[in-house]
Design a protein around this motif. Structure first.
Motif, PDB file in Angstrom:
ATOM      1  N   ARG A  28       0.896  -1.419  -0.159  1.00 41.26           N
ATOM      2  CA  ARG A  28       0.187   0.260   0.217  1.00 41.26           C
ATOM      3  C   ARG A  28       0.887   1.222   0.000  1.00 41.26           C
ATOM      4  N   ARG A  29       2.074   1.261   0.841  1.00 44.38           N
ATOM      5  CA  ARG A  29       2.898   2.273   0.960  1.00 44.38           C
ATOM      6  C   ARG A  29       3.309   2.580  -0.618  1.00 44.38           C
ATOM      7  N   VAL A  32       0.877   4.704  -3.118  1.00 42.97           N
ATOM      8  CA  VAL A  32       1.438   5.414  -2.879  1.00 42.97           C
ATOM      9  C   VAL A  32       3.020   6.552  -3.512  1.00 42.97           C
ATOM     10  N   THR A 341       9.639  11.095   1.208  1.00 34.58           N
ATOM     11  CA  THR A 341       8.435   9.447   1.332  1.00 34.58           C
ATOM     12  C   THR A 341       8.937   8.271   1.343  1.00 34.58           C
ATOM     13  N   HIS A 345       7.641   6.130   4.855  1.00 39.67           N
ATOM     14  CA  HIS A 345       6.779   4.779   4.985  1.00 39.67           C
ATOM     15  C   HIS A 345       7.901   3.652   5.740  1.00 39.67           C
TER      16      HIS A 345
END
Length: 361
Positions: A28-29, A32, A341, A345
């Motif tokens: 999921r990360r 993104v 980012t 994460h």
């Protein structure tokens, strides 16, 4: 009696439930990340073009004896050659196409590949950020724990005052102060660059410490550390003050819990109580702060690298903005955003290690 059909089920590995949840969180990360980079790239594309001035103005400047008409005609030719005469929507379409195909373009000034420029600058910024993070974490955690254990004493009061002052001072002020005191007055440390110009450094990876090992050149290490101290400490001091206050508050909250009193009643020493029980349960908010502050360090590197002429991505970004070098600005901003980012994460994933309740959820 078992059959051959039972063999696969008997040999099947039993995967813990938390491992599946962690894998899903990773997926999921990672999904993104492209969305975040796309949004940031679009904002940078628009922002740099809304700034007054144009790269064509600098590139088309000729001799001092050129007439205004000649300069204007030269500027038109440069604008057309760079594709800046096209509608903004068309330029944006070309930019997205290049981005999808991982083409960051070339610099308007010197025609250097943006990927090549980032390959030279990014290791320097990573070195600086990791060094600053290490110093800030050590200072912040140690002073925060000491202040919490000495709550209400002069040690606690003075620690909080120093932490507030260091957190309040801007990076450029700390940098200039460090240059004046340690570079000009005391002459203890170099204040400009990443390595002395007298050293013949041919990078392999452009990580100085790693290259010193690979190339068997130990003479690179100490000059590199000397040049790294002032920029790293400048970045670290502000962050360390903030970490001190967060660690103090987090440790004080845990110190009042029942399990800490129980550990003391069992005869555990204060050091063992702090290490095994207090810090272990106080880490979650501390890690949250570290993830957020990493972004602040990357932002501070833009200022710090400029003050110390440190050849990193921050300085590259500033030079690109001043020259209106659109490809360089876009590439440098994307590199900083990608680092920020990925670190955030990684912090989210670290939660699953520090707090089993997240894995169960």
């Amino acid at each position: 009696m078992s059959t051959t059909a039972d063999a696969p089920s008997a040999l099947r590995l039993r995967v813990p439930k938390w491992a599946n949840s962690t894998a899903l969180l990773v997926i999921r990360r990672l999904v993104v990340v492209p969305v975040v980079l796309f949004a940031l790239a679009s904002l940078v594309f628009l922002a740099i073009r809304l700034l007054p001035g144009s790269p064509a103005t600098s590139l088309s400047a000729g001799r001092g004896d050129m007439s205004a008409v000649e300069v204007s005609a030269n500027e038109e030719r440069v604008t057309k050659a760079l594709g800046l005469d096209q509608p903004l929507l068309t330029q944006y379409g070309h930019f997205l196409d290049d981005l999808v195909h991982l083409r960051l373009g070339t610099s308007f000034f010197g025609s250097n590949s943006v990927l090549g420029l980032l390959g030279d600058a990014l290791p320097a910024t990573i070195e600086l950020t990791l060094a600053a993070m290490t110093i800030a974490v050590v200072l912040g955690v140690v002073t925060g724990v000491i202040a919490a254990l000495r709550k209400g004493s002069w040690v606690d009061t003075s620690t909080r005052v120093v932490a507030t002052v260091s957190f309040s001072l801007p990076w450029f002020a700390l940098g200039v102060l460090g240059i004046v005191v340690f570079g000009v007055w005391l002459r203890w440390l170099p204040v400009l660059g990443r390595l002395p110009s007298s050293l013949d450094y041919n990078p392999t990876t452009n990580f100085v410490l790693l290259d010193a090992i690979l190339q068997n050149r130990p003479e690179l290490v100490w000059p590199w550390i000397q040049h790294l101290i002032l920029p790293a400490v400048t970045l670290a001091l502000s962050m360390a003050g903030f970490i001190t206050r967060i660690v103090r508050a987090s440790v004080l909250e845990v110190l009042d819990d029942d399990f800490v009193r129980t550990a003391r009643m069992k005869g555990l020493g204060e050091g063992a109580v702090v290490r095994r029980h207090v810090l272990r349960n106080a880490w979650l908010p501390i890690v949250t702060v570290l993830g957020l502050q990493f972004g602040s360090l990357l932002g501070g590197s833009v200022i710090t690298e400029t003050v110390f002429s440190y050849a990193g991505v921050g300085r590259l970004l500033v030079q690109g903005v001043l020259q209106r070098d659109y490809p360089v600005v876009q590439g440098a901003a994307l590199a900083i955003a990608l680092l920020f980012t990925l670190v955030n994460h990684a912090v989210d994933l670290l939660y699953t290690v520090l707090d089993p309740r997240i894995r169960k959820g």
